[in-house]
Scaffold this active site. Structure first.
Site, PDB file in Angstrom:
ATOM      1  N   ALA A   1      -0.678  11.820   7.616  1.00 26.32           N
ATOM      2  CA  ALA A   1      -0.155  11.993   6.258  1.00 26.32           C
ATOM      3  C   ALA A   1      -1.342  11.978   5.314  1.00 26.32           C
ATOM      4  O   ALA A   1      -2.390  11.422   5.626  1.00 26.32           O
ATOM      5  CB  ALA A   1       0.805  10.865   5.911  1.00 26.32           C
TER       6      ALA A   1
ATOM      7  N   GLY B   1      -0.036   4.330  -0.143  1.00 21.13           N
ATOM      8  CA  GLY B   1      -0.886   5.490   0.101  1.00 21.13           C
ATOM      9  C   GLY B   1      -0.225   6.405   1.123  1.00 21.13           C
ATOM     10  O   GLY B   1       1.012   6.519   1.156  1.00 21.13           O
TER      11      GLY B   1
ATOM     12  N   ASN C   1      -6.453   1.504  11.319  1.00 19.55           N
ATOM     13  CA  ASN C   1      -7.173   2.156  12.409  1.00 19.55           C
ATOM     14  C   ASN C   1      -8.377   1.296  12.774  1.00 19.55           C
ATOM     15  O   ASN C   1      -8.807   0.462  11.989  1.00 19.55           O
ATOM     16  CB  ASN C   1      -7.641   3.537  11.912  1.00 19.55           C
ATOM     17  CG  ASN C   1      -7.966   4.464  13.058  1.00 19.55           C
ATOM     18  OD1 ASN C   1      -7.627   4.204  14.219  1.00 19.55           O
ATOM     19  ND2 ASN C   1      -8.620   5.562  12.746  1.00 19.55           N
TER      20      ASN C   1
ATOM     21  N   GLY D   1       0.847  -1.193   0.000  1.00 18.23           N
ATOM     22  CA  GLY D   1       0.000   0.000   0.000  1.00 18.23           C
ATOM     23  C   GLY D   1       0.876   1.234   0.000  1.00 18.23           C
ATOM     24  O   GLY D   1       1.522   1.539   1.006  1.00 18.23           O
TER      25      GLY D   1
ATOM     26  N   LYS E   1      -8.452   4.512  21.248  1.00 13.70           N
ATOM     27  CA  LYS E   1      -8.458   5.332  20.030  1.00 13.70           C
ATOM     28  C   LYS E   1      -9.778   5.152  19.288  1.00 13.70           C
ATOM     29  O   LYS E   1     -10.345   6.114  18.768  1.00 13.70           O
ATOM     30  CB  LYS E   1      -7.262   4.936  19.141  1.00 13.70           C
ATOM     31  CG  LYS E   1      -7.173   5.730  17.865  1.00 13.70           C
ATOM     32  CD  LYS E   1      -5.748   6.127  17.550  1.00 13.70           C
ATOM     33  CE  LYS E   1      -5.664   7.131  16.417  1.00 13.70           C
ATOM     34  NZ  LYS E   1      -5.617   6.493  15.097  1.00 13.70           N
TER      35      LYS E   1
ATOM     36  N   LEU F   1      -0.005   6.577   4.715  1.00 10.90           N
ATOM     37  CA  LEU F   1       0.903   6.055   5.749  1.00 10.90           C
ATOM     38  C   LEU F   1       1.963   5.136   5.157  1.00 10.90           C
ATOM     39  O   LEU F   1       3.135   5.200   5.539  1.00 10.90           O
ATOM     40  CB  LEU F   1       0.117   5.275   6.803  1.00 10.90           C
ATOM     41  CG  LEU F   1      -0.484   6.047   7.963  1.00 10.90           C
ATOM     42  CD1 LEU F   1      -0.879   5.085   9.072  1.00 10.90           C
ATOM     43  CD2 LEU F   1       0.439   7.117   8.511  1.00 10.90           C
TER      44      LEU F   1
ATOM     45  N   ARG G   1      -1.176  -0.512 -11.824  1.00 12.79           N
ATOM     46  CA  ARG G   1      -0.762   0.449 -10.788  1.00 12.79           C
ATOM     47  C   ARG G   1       0.768   0.531 -10.730  1.00 12.79           C
ATOM     48  O   ARG G   1       1.338   1.606 -10.538  1.00 12.79           O
ATOM     49  CB  ARG G   1      -1.326  -0.045  -9.452  1.00 12.79           C
ATOM     50  CG  ARG G   1      -1.643   1.021  -8.483  1.00 12.79           C
ATOM     51  CD  ARG G   1      -2.931   1.741  -8.796  1.00 12.79           C
ATOM     52  NE  ARG G   1      -3.194   2.760  -7.773  1.00 12.79           N
ATOM     53  CZ  ARG G   1      -3.067   4.048  -7.982  1.00 12.79           C
ATOM     54  NH1 ARG G   1      -2.716   4.516  -9.150  1.00 12.79           N
ATOM     55  NH2 ARG G   1      -3.315   4.912  -7.010  1.00 12.79           N
TER      56      ARG G   1
HETATM   57  P1  NAP Z   1      -4.658   5.507   1.810  1.00  6.46           P
HETATM   58  O1  NAP Z   1      -3.939   6.788   1.662  1.00  6.46           O
HETATM   59  O2  NAP Z   1      -5.991   5.335   1.153  1.00  6.46           O
HETATM   60  O3  NAP Z   1      -3.691   4.366   1.287  1.00  6.46           O
HETATM   61  C1  NAP Z   1      -4.095   3.026   1.223  1.00  6.46           C
HETATM   62  C2  NAP Z   1      -3.251   2.364   0.143  1.00  6.46           C
HETATM   63  O4  NAP Z   1      -3.486   0.968   0.163  1.00  6.46           O
HETATM   64  C3  NAP Z   1      -3.584   2.850  -1.270  1.00  6.46           C
HETATM   65  O5  NAP Z   1      -2.392   3.249  -1.894  1.00  6.46           O
HETATM   66  C4  NAP Z   1      -4.173   1.618  -1.946  1.00  6.46           C
HETATM   67  O6  NAP Z   1      -3.856   1.486  -3.300  1.00  6.46           O
HETATM   68  C5  NAP Z   1      -3.448   0.522  -1.183  1.00  6.46           C
HETATM   69  N1  NAP Z   1      -4.108  -0.779  -1.324  1.00  6.46           N
HETATM   70  C6  NAP Z   1      -5.366  -1.140  -1.037  1.00  6.46           C
HETATM   71  N2  NAP Z   1      -5.569  -2.437  -1.302  1.00  6.46           N
HETATM   72  C7  NAP Z   1      -4.381  -2.906  -1.784  1.00  6.46           C
HETATM   73  C8  NAP Z   1      -3.952  -4.178  -2.238  1.00  6.46           C
HETATM   74  N3  NAP Z   1      -4.772  -5.236  -2.238  1.00  6.46           N
HETATM   75  N4  NAP Z   1      -2.671  -4.310  -2.663  1.00  6.46           N
HETATM   76  C9  NAP Z   1      -1.834  -3.248  -2.674  1.00  6.46           C
HETATM   77  N5  NAP Z   1      -2.179  -2.012  -2.235  1.00  6.46           N
HETATM   78  C10 NAP Z   1      -3.452  -1.853  -1.794  1.00  6.46           C
HETATM   79  O7  NAP Z   1      -4.877   5.132   3.336  1.00  6.46           O
HETATM   80  P2  NAP Z   1      -4.060   5.667   4.611  1.00  6.46           P
HETATM   81  O8  NAP Z   1      -4.557   7.022   4.962  1.00  6.46           O
HETATM   82  O9  NAP Z   1      -2.607   5.454   4.419  1.00  6.46           O
HETATM   83  O10 NAP Z   1      -4.629   4.690   5.725  1.00  6.46           O
HETATM   84  C11 NAP Z   1      -4.147   3.370   5.944  1.00  6.46           C
HETATM   85  C12 NAP Z   1      -4.612   2.960   7.338  1.00  6.46           C
HETATM   86  O11 NAP Z   1      -3.922   3.776   8.283  1.00  6.46           O
HETATM   87  C13 NAP Z   1      -6.108   3.201   7.580  1.00  6.46           C
HETATM   88  O12 NAP Z   1      -6.657   2.197   8.363  1.00  6.46           O
HETATM   89  C14 NAP Z   1      -6.123   4.535   8.322  1.00  6.46           C
HETATM   90  O13 NAP Z   1      -7.262   4.706   9.162  1.00  6.46           O
HETATM   91  C15 NAP Z   1      -4.861   4.419   9.148  1.00  6.46           C
HETATM   92  N6  NAP Z   1      -4.327   5.732   9.562  1.00  6.46           N
HETATM   93  C16 NAP Z   1      -4.049   6.677   8.637  1.00  6.46           C
HETATM   94  C17 NAP Z   1      -3.537   7.902   9.055  1.00  6.46           C
HETATM   95  C18 NAP Z   1      -3.193   8.991   8.067  1.00  6.46           C
HETATM   96  O14 NAP Z   1      -2.810  10.091   8.500  1.00  6.46           O
HETATM   97  N7  NAP Z   1      -3.280   8.797   6.779  1.00  6.46           N
HETATM   98  C19 NAP Z   1      -3.336   8.156  10.415  1.00  6.46           C
HETATM   99  C20 NAP Z   1      -3.634   7.146  11.328  1.00  6.46           C
HETATM  100  C21 NAP Z   1      -4.141   5.925  10.898  1.00  6.46           C
HETATM  101  P3  NAP Z   1      -4.494   2.413  -4.449  1.00  6.46           P
HETATM  102  O15 NAP Z   1      -3.702   3.672  -4.410  1.00  6.46           O
HETATM  103  O16 NAP Z   1      -4.225   1.608  -5.667  1.00  6.46           O
HETATM  104  O17 NAP Z   1      -5.925   2.579  -4.113  1.00  6.46           O
END
Ligand code: NAP
Length: 304
Positions: free
Chosen positions: A129, A9, A103, A7, A183, A11, A35
């Site tokens: 992030a 994305g 999360n 992933g 949390k 984080l 991708r």
């Molecule tokens: P995000 O930006 O949406 O990133 C998720 C990534 O996972 C995307 O790049 C997606 O790919 C990839 N993905 C999904 N299914 C996949 C698969 N089968 N194989 C490969 N890649 C795959 O999400 P995020 O914000 O990083 O959040 C991730 C987790 O961390 C969540 O549970 C969130 O609640 C938690 N979290 C995030 C933050 C934050 O600040 N961002 C803070 C605390 C907790 P595509 O790009 O192709 O869709």
């Protein structure tokens, strides 16, 4: 020993870029070949920290690549976690370690059940992030990440210290589930209301009574589950989070505004069946869930 980050994305990008910059061998696992082609065309992963944007040419691969996986950081959303781990399960070495950044609760058990031989470590992070564009991540505020085993029985892995030296703020805990529940409770008291009132966190100060009612039911649930310490001072902490993040849009509100699926099933949707099983009445939380689902439906978004 190589790291894999599934992933790329928000984080996942942040973690992978920091590992790469620190000289750790790290490979990204992207969803599929199209991708992967998009990623390669961009030349790597961009990370913006403050005023500086750097391009990191991290190697990347598709889930079906042949090399074995020893250490995996699972950095997708909760609702994608089970399918994502299944896509690489055959590549996991027998003593593989998987760090789960999701999360909420529920996805971690689903992942662990899919890969019973792996050591699944759970994380609870306050790091922030977001994705500026595909494969361009912006670090949005330092935080810390608690890591632990579900049963709290094993010692911290030796790589924890290595990562701290690379700029990660990581702490080991013997009680990660209590932290994840705390949390989850904070998220349940804040995030759905920000969607319903379409407001930034700070505006919830105008809905203090509603927040207090939710906190009281959430604290009762934590106590009924035997997590009394996680219930202590919940309302005060929720109010402190609302004040400290007054200008922020909650992650759930951001998802709704972008027309994306929310993680509600791993927050309220995870807590409510447990209250039901414990025969604990939680009318305010039930009503909140109903109102939220109605709002998601109105917006054409999945209600789970
Ligand atoms: P995000 O930006 O949406 O990133 C998720 C990534 O996972 C995307 O790049 C997606 O790919 C990839 N993905 C999904 N299914 C996949 C698969 N089968 N194989 C490969 N890649 C795959 O999400 P995020 O914000 O990083 O959040 C991730 C987790 O961390 C969540 O549970 C969130 O609640 C938690 N979290 C995030 C933050 C934050 O600040 N961002 C803070 C605390 C907790 P595509 O790009 O192709 O869709």
């Amino acid at each position: 020993m190589s790291w894999h980050v599934l992933g790329a994305g928000s984080l996942g990008g942040l973690w992978a870029a920091r590992l790469f910059r620190g000289g750790e061998p790290v490979r990204l696992i992207l969803r599929d070949r199209p991708r992967l082609a998009q990623y390669r065309a961009g030349g790597g992963l961009r990370l913006t920290e403050g005023d500086t944007t750097s391009l990191y040419p991290l190697p990347a691969e598709a889930p079906e690549a042949g090399n074995p996986i020893r250490r995996l950081i699972l950095a997708c959303k909760s609702y994608d976690a089970e399918e994502a781990i299944a896509s690489v399960a055959a590549r996991l070495e027998p003593d593989a370690e998987i760090l789960l950044l999701q999360n909420g609760l529920g996805s971690q058990d689903a992942v662990a059940a899919r890969v019973p031989r792996a050591r699944c470590l759970r994380a609870s992070t306050t790091e922030g992030a977001f994705r500026e564009t595909d494969f361009h991540v912006v670090a949005a505020g330092a935080g810390q990440t608690w890591i632990g085993d579900q049963l709290g029985t094993q010692a911290a892995p030796p790589w924890l210290e290595t990562l701290c030296a690379l700029g990660f703020t990581l702490r080991w805990t013997d009680d990660i589930d209590a932290r994840l529940w705390r949390k989850l409770a904070i998220n349940c008291a804040i995030n759905p209301l920000t969607v319903l009132h379409r407001c930034r966190n700070g505006e919830l100060r105008q809905h203090a009574a509603e927040v207090a009612d939710l906190c009281s039911e959430l604290a009762a649930l934590l106590e009924a589950m035997g997590l009394a310490p996680a219930a202590q001072g919940l309302q005060q902490e929720v109010e402190a989070v609302i004040a400290a993040t007054a200008n922020n849009r909650s992650s759930m509100l951001q998802d709704v505004e972008r027309g994306q699926r929310t993680e509600v099933s791993y927050l309220l949707g995870h807590a409510l069946p447990i209250a039901q099983r414990l025969r604990l009445p939680v009318p305010q939380l039930e009503a909140l869930h109903q109102r939220l689902r109605a709002r998601l439906e109105e917006r054409g978004l999945p209600v789970d």
